[in-house]
Design a protein around this motif. Structure first.
Motif, short mmCIF file in Angstrom:
data_model
loop_
_atom_site.label_atom_id
_atom_site.label_comp_id
_atom_site.label_asym_id
_atom_site.label_seq_id
_atom_site.Cartn_x
_atom_site.Cartn_y
_atom_site.Cartn_z
N ASN A 234 0.83 -1.20 0.00
CA ASN A 234 0.00 0.00 0.00
C ASN A 234 0.87 1.26 0.00
O ASN A 234 0.81 2.09 0.91
CB ASN A 234 -0.93 0.00 1.21
CG ASN A 234 -1.97 -1.09 1.14
OD1 ASN A 234 -2.51 -1.37 0.07
ND2 ASN A 234 -2.24 -1.73 2.27
N ILE A 235 1.68 1.41 -1.04
CA ILE A 235 2.62 2.53 -1.07
C ILE A 235 1.92 3.86 -1.33
O ILE A 235 2.54 4.92 -1.22
CB ILE A 235 3.73 2.30 -2.11
CG1 ILE A 235 3.14 2.07 -3.51
CG2 ILE A 235 4.62 1.12 -1.71
CD1 ILE A 235 4.20 1.97 -4.61
N ASP A 236 0.62 3.82 -1.62
CA ASP A 236 -0.11 5.08 -1.78
C ASP A 236 -0.14 5.87 -0.47
O ASP A 236 -0.34 7.08 -0.47
CB ASP A 236 -1.52 4.83 -2.29
CG ASP A 236 -2.28 3.81 -1.47
OD1 ASP A 236 -1.67 2.83 -0.99
OD2 ASP A 236 -3.51 3.98 -1.30
N VAL A 237 0.09 5.20 0.69
CA VAL A 237 0.08 5.92 1.97
C VAL A 237 1.31 6.81 2.11
O VAL A 237 1.36 7.66 3.01
CB VAL A 237 0.01 4.95 3.17
CG1 VAL A 237 -1.16 4.01 3.03
CG2 VAL A 237 1.31 4.17 3.34
N LEU A 238 2.30 6.64 1.24
CA LEU A 238 3.54 7.41 1.34
C LEU A 238 3.48 8.72 0.57
O LEU A 238 4.39 9.54 0.67
CB LEU A 238 4.70 6.57 0.81
CG LEU A 238 4.90 5.19 1.45
CD1 LEU A 238 6.00 4.43 0.73
CD2 LEU A 238 5.20 5.32 2.93
N THR A 239 2.44 8.93 -0.21
CA THR A 239 2.38 10.08 -1.11
C THR A 239 1.92 11.35 -0.39
O THR A 239 1.26 11.29 0.65
CB THR A 239 1.42 9.79 -2.27
OG1 THR A 239 0.09 9.64 -1.74
CG2 THR A 239 1.82 8.53 -3.01
N PRO A 240 2.24 12.50 -0.96
CA PRO A 240 1.72 13.76 -0.40
C PRO A 240 0.20 13.79 -0.34
O PRO A 240 -0.38 14.36 0.59
CB PRO A 240 2.26 14.81 -1.38
CG PRO A 240 3.51 14.20 -1.95
CD PRO A 240 3.21 12.74 -2.06
N ALA A 241 -0.46 13.16 -1.31
CA ALA A 241 -1.92 13.13 -1.30
C ALA A 241 -2.44 12.39 -0.08
O ALA A 241 -3.47 12.76 0.51
CB ALA A 241 -2.44 12.48 -2.58
N ALA A 242 -1.74 11.32 0.32
CA ALA A 242 -2.16 10.58 1.51
C ALA A 242 -2.00 11.44 2.76
O ALA A 242 -2.86 11.41 3.66
CB ALA A 242 -1.34 9.30 1.64
#
Length: 969
Positions: A234-242
Motif C-alpha cells: 500500500n505505497i499510496d500511503v507514502l504520497t503527499p496526497a495521503a
C-alpha cells in the motif's frame, strides 16, 4: 541486488532446532510429520518449512527471529494457516502465533480501540467486546478461526467492506519487529519522527517518504480506483496526497504485506458500535447476469452487505445435510442465483421499511419475490451457509475442484455484468466452468474455475485463464487482487497489472524494511511462477504408496485405495475444524490448539503418508499414531466439515493398519472383547466391580493395563437386562419393532431398556429382541475402536442376519445405533445394508417420525440436555429435545458443548484421562454447575452419563427414563 538469506545455504537443522529449544519457552517442532502439516495452507501449494516454533510470548518471537537471522534461515509468521494464495507456506522457520499469542492487551472504550496480539481469533475478539457493545467490523467468512495477525497480513475485507472498508482502514497502529530485531510502533507518519527514534528507523522513514514523493504520479496513474485493491504494498500511503487526506499511516503499509516487511507483535484496531438489529432479504434471479446487473441498483439502498450465491453453490449446499434445510428455506422455486441483502440498524421499523424498498426495487427490475429473513435463528443459519461458501464449493468429489487463483478480481458495479459474462466465456473456451459467490456489493466475486491440479494440461489451462482474466480486469480498470492477498498465485502478475516502475517501488520498500530478505522471501516481490508444479500440493511426483490396503469401503469417492485417498484429499485446509463455533468439531483442538490434533492436521498427515511423503511405513508409524491419539471419533467433522472429511472412519483405517503390523495390546483387547465376556462377568458382579473399590487394584490396572486409577469403571449390575423380559408379549396395535439391547445398557444400566419397553408399549408397539444361539447381538463398535475390523465385520453380518424383517430397529445408545447406520455401510456395502441402515433409528427419532399418541403427565421443571456427539453428527439431537418437549411443563434446554470427553474408553486411558477432563471443562461441566439441584441432567450417551457423574457428582439420566416417568399408567 545483494545476496539474501533465501539464496544462502541452510544450516544443520538439528543444531538449529536445539539452539531454538534452549532459548525459547515455546515448542520447537522439527520432526518430519510436523513439517508436513505446516507445508500447506488453503492454497494449491505445498512447501515444506525448515521447522516450526510455537512461541509462548513475544520474547520467544524476538529470540527466534534473532537465532534465525544468525543461522541464515528465513522467517514466516503464521496465524490460522487458511490463506488461499500460498503466502503462509515457504522454505522458512514458521512462527505459529495461534496457540499462545492471543491476548486482548487493552480496550479503550472511549477511543474505541483495542490492542491485541497477532494470534487472537477474530470471533474471540468480538465475543470479548460484546459486553461493551463494540465490535471489530472486518468480517471474513473465516471469522471463527482467522487470526488478527493473518487478517493484517492479507488486508482482509469481508462482506461488510462497503460499510467499514478493509483491514487497512481499521488498523490504527502496529507494534512491529523488524528483521534486524529492532521494535517500533508504526502509525501516523509524523509520530515516527523524533529524538527517540533509532537512526536506522529514522532512515527507513526518510527513504519511504522520498519514495512516496518520487512515485506519487505513477501511483495515482497505475493504482486501480477500487475499494477492493489489496495487491502489492500500500505505497499510496507514502504520497503527499495521503498526507493531505490523513491516510499517511504506516500501519497501512504493513497491512497486506504478508509478513514480508515486519512481524506484527501487537495490533491496535479501530472498533465500531454494534448495530443490534438486522434484516435480510434474499433476492431471486432466473439468470446469473440478471443478478449481476441488479447489484448496482441494490447498493443504492445503502445495505450493509450484498452477497451472491450461484446455482452451483445452491446445488452443492443442498447435498450437505447440515445446510439442506436452510437453503431450501432461502429459495422461491428454483432460481439460478441469489443475492442476500443485509440491512443493519438500531430499530426494527426503519429496517423493515428498507426490506419493503428492496421488494419494490426487485419488482421494478422484473425480479419479484424476496424471501424475508427476520428471525435471528434463520439469519444465523443463512450466515453459516454464506460463511461456508468456499468449503461448499470445494465439496465436489473427484480431482477436479474449484481452484483459487483469480477469485478476487474486482471491477466497478457498472461493469460487473459484462465482466462476469466475458469471464464465463473464457472458462467455456478452455473447457471448464466457474463457481461464483460472495461480495456483489463491491464488485468482488469469488470465482473459481473447476480444474484438476494433478493434470499438467489443466495446470496449463490455469495459466491461460489467469492471463486472459487479468487482461479483462485491466480493460475494466479493476483490481486483480481484491481480498485474499497475493502470495504465490498472484504476485508474478504485479508487473502486468501495475507496471514495472511500481513493481520496482515494491522492491524498494521490501529492501528498505528487510535488506537481508529474512521475512517470507519471494512473496509480493521476486516471486516464482504461479504454475511451478514443484511448489504444488499435487506436484509432478505425487502418487499413492503401493503397500496399503484399506479395510473399509470408500467407493463414495474416486481415486486410489478404493477412494480413500480421494476422501482424505477432500480436506482443502480452510480450517473450519479450527473454529470454536461448531456443535462438536474438533474437541481435541479446542483443548490443545495444536495443529497435530485438529481434523486438518490429521488429514494432512494421512495424505502425506498415503503418498509416501513421510517415509516408509508411515501409516503404521508412531508419528501417525500420535496424530490420531486424541481423536475421539466424535464424527463431528463428518457433518460439520463442509467437505465431509470423516476422520472417525479414517482413524479406523489407521488403527487397523497399526494393529495388523504391531498387534493389539492387552488393554485394547479387553475393550474390544467386552461384548463376548460381558455375559460371563455379569454373573459375578461383586467380583467384577472389585477394582472400583480397592485402590491397589486400581493401581495395578493403571500400571499394567494403562487404565487410569483416577477413574471409576462402569458398574456391573446384578439385575442385568434379560431377553426373556420381552418374551411372550402379545401383538401390539401398531406392530413390532426390534429393540437393540446394546452391551452397555444391558449390563450396566438395564433400567434404560426397561423404560424403553414401557414407552414403546404405551406408544402401541411390541419390542422384539432377536433370538440368537449364543451371546446377544452387538454393533461391533468396540472392535472397530481398536482396529479389529474383520471381527467387527463378522458382528455386523451376524446382527443383520438376525434382524431380517423390514421393521424398524430402535436403539438407545447413540454410538451403537449410529454404527448400524454408518459403519455397517462401510463394512458390508450394498443395497441390503443401505435398507438396514435406513430402518435403524434412535428411540427419539422413531417417536418424532411416528408421532404416537402418548398420554403424559406434567413434569414441572427444566431438563438440561447434553447431546451425544453422534446424535449431533447425524442430526438426531433435535429429535431428542422434541421428545422431551412432549412432556407437559418440562422445559428441555440444550447444553451448548462439544464432546463430553469420555468417548468410549478415551476417558479411562491413563495417557488421555487429563485431556478427557479438559474436554469436559470446555463447555459441559460449567453448564452442569449452573444447573439447580432440581434440574434434570439428561444425556443419552452412556459415556456422557459416566463423565458427568465422575466429574460433577451429578447423576445424568437417559431421556427415555424421563418419558417413562411421565407416562400415565
Amino acid at each position: 541486488m545483494s545476496a539474501t538469506i533465501a539464496d544462502s545455504i541452510m544450516p544443520d537443522n538439528a543444531a538449529f532446532a536445539m539452539r531454538l529449544a534452549r532459548n525459547i519457552k515455546g515448542e520447537v517442532l522439527f520432526d518430519r510429520a510436523s513439517r508436513g502439516r505446516y507445508s500447506t495452507d488453503a492454497s494449491i501449494y505445498q512447501i515444506e518449512p525448515i521447522g516450526i516454533v510455537v512461541p509462548e510470548t513475544i520474547d520467544d518471537v524476538v529470540a527466534a527471529i534473532a537465532i534465525a537471522r544468525d543461522e541464515g534461515v528465513p522467517v514466516l509468521p503464521r496465524g490460522g494457516g487458511t490463506s488461499q494464495c500460498g503466502q503462509t507456506v515457504n522454505r522458512a522457520l514458521v512462527i505459529d502465533c495461534s496457540k499462545h499469542l492471543r491476548r486482548v492487551l487493552h480496550v479503550d472504550t472511549a477511543r474505541r480501540t483495542a490492542l491485541v496480539e497477532p494470534g487472537l481469533v477474530l470471533g474471540h475478539l468480538n465475543n470479548a467486546l460484546r459486553p461493551d457493545k463494540l465490535f471489530f467490523p472486518v468480517d471474513p467468512s473465516t471469522h471463527a478461526r482467522c487470526t488478527i495477525g493473518g487478517m493484517a497480513g492479507n488486508n482482509s475485507c469481508g462482506s461488510k467492506s462497503i460499510r467499514y472498508g478493509l483491514m487497512a482502514d481499521n488498523v490504527q497502529a502496529i507494534e512491529a519487529i523488524l528483521s534486524d530485531g529492532s521494535q517500533h510502533r508504526f502509525g501516523i507518519i509524523p509520530d515516527n519522527f523524533g529524538a527517540r527514534i533509532p537512526a536506522t528507523v529514522a532512515d527507513l522513514m526518510q527513504r519511504l517518504r522520498v519514495l512516496g514523493a518520487t512515485e506519487a504520479d505513477e501511483i495515482a496513474a497505475r493504482f486501480p480506483k477500487q475499494l477492493r485493491r489489496v495487491g502489492g504494498y500500500n505505497i499510496d500511503v507514502l504520497t503527499p496526497a495521503a498526507r493531505a487526506s490523513g491516510r499517511n499511516n504506516l500501519a497501512r503499509l504493513l497491512v497486506g504485506s504478508e509478513g514480508t516487511l515486519a512481524f506484527s507483535a501487537a495490533i491496535e484496531l479501530v472498533l465500531h458500535p454494534i448495530k443490534p438489529r438486522k434484516v435480510l432479504g434474499i433476492c431471486q434471479f432466473s439468470t446469473f447476469r440478471a443478478a449481476m446487473a441488479a447489484s448496482k441498483h441494490i447498493v443504492s439502498l445503502d445495505p450493509e452487505a450484498v452477497e451472491l450465491v450461484d446455482r452451483t453453490m445452491i446445488d452443492l449446499g443442498r447435498g450437505i445435510p447440515i445446510y439442506r434445510a436452510t437453503i431450501d428455506q432461502m429459495l422461491i422455486g428454483e432460481p439460478d442465483s441469489l443475492l442476500i441483502v443485509e440491512f443493519h440498524g438500531h430499530e426494527d421499523a426503519p429496517l423493515l421499511a428498507k426490506l419493503a424498498e428492496l421488494e419494490t426495487l426487485m419488482g421494478d427490475l422484473g425480479h419479484p419475490g424476496v424471501v424475508r429473513a427476520i428471525d435471528p435463528v434463520f439469519q444465523a443459519d443463512i450466515a453459516s451457509v454464506r460463511e461456508a461458501g468456499l468449503n461448499i464449493m470445494m465439496s465436489m468429489k473427484g480431482d477436479g475442484k474449484p481452484v483459487s487463483f483469480i477469485e478476487d478480481c474486482a471491477v466497478d458495479l457498472d461493469d460487473l455484468a459484462d465482466y462476469t459474462e466475458r469471464l464465463n466465456a473464457v472458462f467455456e473456451r478452455h473447457g471448464t466452468k466457474g463457481t461464483w459467490y460472495a461480495h456483489a456489493s463491491v464488485g468482488c466475486l469469488h470465482v473459481r474455475p473447476v480444474l484438476n491440479m494433478k493434470d499438467p494440461t489443466d495446470v496449463a489451462k490455469m495459466r491461460s485463464v489467469a492471463e486472459e482474466a487479468f487482461a479483462l480486469v485491466r480493460e475494466y480498470k479493476g483490481s486483480h487482487s481484491g481480498e485474499h492477498g497475493d502470495g504465490l498465485v498472484r504476485s508474478e502478475f504485479h508487473e502486468q497489472m501495475f507496471g514495472s516502475r511500481i513493481v520496482r517501488a515494491f522492491e524498494t520498500v521490501k529492501e528498505a524494511f528487510d535488506p537481508i530478505g529474512l521475512l517470507n522471501p519471494n512473496r509480493i516481490t521476486h516471486p516464482p511462477r504461479m504454475d511451478d508444479r514443484t511448489l504444488f500440493r499435487y506436484g509432478p511426483g505425487y502418487s499413492p504408496i503401493s503397500d496399503f490396503r484399506p479395510k473399509l469401503d470408500w467407493s463414495d469417492h474416486p481415486g486410489p485405495f478404493g477412494g480413500m485417498l480421494g476422501a482424505v484429499e477432500m480436506c482443502n485446509n480452510n480450517g473450519t475444524c479450527r473454529g470454536f463455533d461448531s456443535d462438536v468439531m474438533c474437541p481435541s483442538y479446542r483443548v490443545t490448539r495444536d495443529e497435530i490434533h485438529v481434523t486438518r492436521g490429521r488429514a494432512n498427515t494421512l495424505r502425506l503418508a498415503l503418498t509416501g511423503q513421510l517415509g516408509a511405513d508411515a501409516m503404521t508409524s508412531d508419528a501417525m499414531a500420535d496424530a490420531m491419539a486424541l481423536c475421539v471419533s466424535c464424527k463431528g467433522c463428518k457433518r460439520e466439515c463442509p467437505t465431509g472429511v470423516d476422520m472417525a472412519k479414517m482413524k479406523i483405517e489407521v488403527t487397523a493398519a497399526r494393529a495388523e503390523r504391531h498387534g493389539v495390546k492387552w488393554r485394547e483387547t479387553l475393550i474390544a472383547e467386552l461384548p463376548r465376556y460381558a455375559p460371563f462377568m455379569s454373573r459375578l458382579p461383586m467380583l467384577a466391580n472389585l477394582r472400583n473399590y480397592l485402590p491397589p487394584l486400581r493401581w495395578l490396572t493403571e500400571r499394567f493395563l494403562g487404565i487410569s486409577a483416577a477413574r471409576r469403571l462402569p458398574v456391573w449390575r446384578g439385575d442385568k437386562f434379560l431377553d426373556k423380559e420381552v418374551a411372550g408379549a402379545p401383538p401390539a396395535p401398531r406392530g413390532d419393532v426390534y429393540l437393540l439391547a446394546d452391551t452397555f445398557n444391558r449390563y450396566f444400566e438395564p433400567e434404560n431398556l426397561r423404560a424403553a419397553l414401557k414407552v414403546l408399549g404405551a406408544a402401541g408397539y411390541r419390542a422384539v429382541i432377536p433370538k440368537t444361539s449364543g451371546r446377544p447381538l452387538c454393533c461391533g463398535r468396540t472392535w472397530l475402536a481398536v482396529g479389529m475390523v474383520e471381527k467387527a465385520r463378522e458382528e455386523a453380518a451376524r446382527t443383520m442376519r438376525h434382524m431380517p424383517d423390514d421393521i424398524p430397529i430402535i436403539g438407545l445408545e447413540p454410538s451403537c445405533l449410529m454404527t448400524l447406520r454408518d459403519e455397517f455401510r462401510s463394512l458390508l456395502p450394498g443395497a441390503a445394508t443401505d435398507r438396514f441402515a435406513k430402518r435403524s433409528m434412535l428411540l427419539s427419532e422413531f417417536i418424532a417420525r411416528e408421532k404416537p399418541a402418548l398420554t403424559l403427565r406434567p413434569l414441572p421443571g427444566t431438563a438440561r440436555v447434553h447431546g451425544h456427539c453422534h446424535q449431533k453428527a447425524f442430526g438426531a439431537f433435535p429429535d431428542a429435545l422434541a421428545m422431551l418437549r412432549l412432556i407437559p411443563r418440562l422445559s428441555a434446554q440444550p447444553i451448548v458443548s462439544s464432546c463430553c470427553g469420555m468417548a468410549g474408553a478415551f476417558g479411562y486411558q491413563a495417557e488421555t484421562e487429563a485431556t478427557s477432563r479438559q474436554m469436559a471443562e470446555a463447555g459441559l461441566l460449567p453448564a452442569i454447575r449452573t444447573a439447580t439441584g432440581h434440574d434434570y441432567i439428561v444425556a443419552d450417551g452412556t459415556s456422557c452419563r459416566h463423565q458427568i457423574r465422575d466429574l460433577s457428582g451429578r447423576e445424568a439420566i437417559h431421556s427415555v427414563r424421563l418419558l417413562e416417568r411421565a407416562l400415565i399408567d
